[in-house]
Design a protein around this motif. Structure first.
Motif: not given
Length: 162
Positions: A55-65
């Motif tokens: 699993t991955v817990e999304v911590a940061r988001c950029g423009e494409h990833t």
């Protein structure tokens, strides 16, 4: 006079055959391109044996990833402080997703039914495009409706699952 009529019929038949062959080749090329575009992601999602899953817990988001820590599901793979997942409308910061790690990289793709359906979205678009070519160029409306229905069903299922 008889040879002119025969020659005219032969040229019409040759043109019809040429149009059918070219249009059929274009429809096949569109479908092959859709499978090719989908397989780059689908192979990781569908053939998971031997791949690192977790699993991955999304911590940061950029423009494409987006990035976040990877937690393995089984004891063999190692946890990673940061992996990269493609940013889509379905990936939100703070959410946890089941993923498969691409071999040799820190990139992950979603797994499970949502990941499988999302991986095949390019094929859904190719089915819709090929339906237009089949209906217009080959004049095969039933086959075109089948292609369009399959493409629409795939895209709708992917939208609902993601």
């Amino acid at each position: 006079m008889l040879s002119a009529v025969t020659s005219s019929r032969a040229s019409v038949a040759a043109l019809r055959f040429g149009r059918t062959a070219a249009t059929g080749a274009l429809a096949a090329l569109i479908l092959v391109a859709g499978v090719w575009a989908s397989w780059g992601t689908a192979q990781h999602v569908m053939l998971t044996r031997g791949r690192e899953q977790g699993t991955v817990e999304v911590a940061r988001c950029g423009e494409h990833t987006c990035t976040g820590p990877f937690t393995p599901r089984s004891p063999g793979p190692r946890a990673r402080p940061s992996v990269v997942i493609e940013r889509t409308v379905a990936v939100r910061r703070g959410e946890t997703y089941t993923v498969v790690l691409k071999p040799g990289t820190d990139e992950v793709v979603r797994s499970g039914p949502a990941g499988v359906l999302y991986a095949w979205v390019p094929l859904g678009g190719a089915l819709l495009l090929a339906a237009v070519v089949v209906a217009g160029g080959l004049r095969r409306t039933r086959a075109a409706w089948v292609l369009a229905g399959a493409g629409a069903a795939l895209l709708t299922a992917a939208f609902a699952a993601v």
